[in-house]
Scaffold this active site. Sequence first.
Site, PDB file in Angstrom:
ATOM      1  N   THR A 143     -21.169  13.341 -13.028  1.00 32.61           N
ATOM      2  CA  THR A 143     -21.733  14.142 -14.331  1.00 32.61           C
ATOM      3  C   THR A 143     -22.973  14.183 -14.157  1.00 32.61           C
ATOM      4  OG1 THR A 143     -21.897  11.881 -15.289  1.00 32.61           O
ATOM      5  CG2 THR A 143     -19.663  12.816 -15.243  1.00 32.61           C
ATOM      6  N   LYS A 194     -16.218  -3.067 -20.115  1.00 36.26           N
ATOM      7  CA  LYS A 194     -14.852  -2.420 -19.928  1.00 36.26           C
ATOM      8  C   LYS A 194     -13.644  -3.004 -19.739  1.00 36.26           C
ATOM      9  CE  LYS A 194     -16.585   1.812 -19.788  1.00 36.26           C
ATOM     10  NZ  LYS A 194     -16.109   2.807 -20.781  1.00 36.26           N
ATOM     11  N   VAL A 244     -17.754   9.200 -11.088  1.00 38.66           N
ATOM     12  CA  VAL A 244     -17.343  10.711 -11.328  1.00 38.66           C
ATOM     13  C   VAL A 244     -18.830  11.465 -11.337  1.00 38.66           C
ATOM     14  CG1 VAL A 244     -16.431  12.196 -13.310  1.00 38.66           C
ATOM     15  CG2 VAL A 244     -15.422   9.908 -12.672  1.00 38.66           C
ATOM     16  N   ASN A 269     -14.104   7.956 -25.173  1.00 39.50           N
ATOM     17  CA  ASN A 269     -15.077   8.294 -24.003  1.00 39.50           C
ATOM     18  C   ASN A 269     -16.257   7.515 -24.171  1.00 39.50           C
ATOM     19  OD1 ASN A 269     -15.588   9.428 -21.446  1.00 39.50           O
ATOM     20  ND2 ASN A 269     -16.878  10.859 -22.744  1.00 39.50           N
ATOM     21  N   ASP A 325     -20.190  13.836 -30.717  1.00 36.20           N
ATOM     22  CA  ASP A 325     -21.360  13.257 -29.664  1.00 36.20           C
ATOM     23  C   ASP A 325     -22.603  13.114 -30.546  1.00 36.20           C
ATOM     24  OD1 ASP A 325     -21.924  13.204 -26.687  1.00 36.20           O
ATOM     25  OD2 ASP A 325     -23.535  13.313 -27.640  1.00 36.20           O
ATOM     26  N   VAL A 354     -21.506   6.183 -32.352  1.00 32.48           N
ATOM     27  CA  VAL A 354     -20.284   5.421 -32.245  1.00 32.48           C
ATOM     28  C   VAL A 354     -20.369   4.037 -32.524  1.00 32.48           C
ATOM     29  CG1 VAL A 354     -18.937   6.896 -30.666  1.00 32.48           C
ATOM     30  CG2 VAL A 354     -20.648   5.266 -29.587  1.00 32.48           C
ATOM     31  N   TYR A 367     -21.644  -4.534 -18.295  1.00 32.38           N
ATOM     32  CA  TYR A 367     -20.865  -3.234 -18.522  1.00 32.38           C
ATOM     33  C   TYR A 367     -19.331  -3.540 -17.960  1.00 32.38           C
ATOM     34  CZ  TYR A 367     -19.110   1.251 -17.562  1.00 32.38           C
ATOM     35  OH  TYR A 367     -18.416   2.439 -17.170  1.00 32.38           O
TER      36      TYR A 367
END
Length: 326
Positions: A252, A221, A250, A153, A102, A127, A217
């Site tokens: 988070t 994806k 989700v 991820n 990360d 990344v 986005y």
Amino acid sequence: MQLPGSCAHAPAGQQRALAGQQQDSLARRSTPDVAELRRGAPLLRPGADVATIAEVGGDGWGGVVMRRFEGKVAFVTAAAQGIGEAVVRRIAAEGGAVVVTDLQQDAVTALADELGAEHALGVKVDVTSRADIDAAIGAAVGRFGRLDLVVNNAGGCIVTSMPEDTSAEDWHRQLDFTLLSAARCIQAAIPHLMRTRGNVVTISSVNGISAFGNVEYAAAKAGQIAMSQNYAARYGPLGVRFNVVAPGTVRTPNWDSQPGVLEELESMYPLGRVGEPEDIAAAVAFLGSDDAAWITGHTLPVEGGVLTGPNPAGPRLPDTTAPKPA
């Protein structure tokens, strides 16, 4: 209808500055034991020793932790919190070694230290940098001697303008961060995965399957899904598998700045709740293990039934990105 689940698994340090906001999401769950009753392996909670076997009654597995990753090494991006952290903990709980990556150096170091040097290595990785990824893959193989699983991820919704107003620069930023980041990790890992007949699991989104808004986005994806299918066909004869998990909304830390939104979204889901990071980690653990040895090129939606259509009993949220009439 817009489903803002698109940003639910954006990585730490790259969509928002969320350092220090890690938390046990299970404490906020309205039915706190639902995941334990559903899953085949107990979850590794923050602070738990990776060798600990928890007793979980009523799950059909006798409370015994599966050890599907014994002797294997996984590389997980955006792993400081949320889905990435849950994946790391799940793989470690099942006996695997994990390279935790990360942008948040302190967070990945803390998580790796918690799991122990025998089980984990924390590496700061951007990344969008192939050099960073190459160095991290090299560190992984240098420490553990092999690489068996890559979990892509990283990626998140970083463009929030109306689609008709999105600049070419913003399109490139979104694709670079979400689609090309996964491609970079795959390119760097392929030589090692061919040696171990390993596999890649990429975290996409329901936005890549159906129209829930966030056009840029969603395109990135969807690109992850198409890329994984093509890699699966190309490298299948060499024993390397590629699969995708497509989460819905989700819970988070990335949602912490939007109080009340998750509660509104819960009623849209036929199963009556949003997802937890552990829901996604369970799917990754299955696809990344030998239990899925004859599965490649597929996308597994983990989305509470939302792709069947919104819950008829739930509210219909307005599409805030829809074109406005003149």
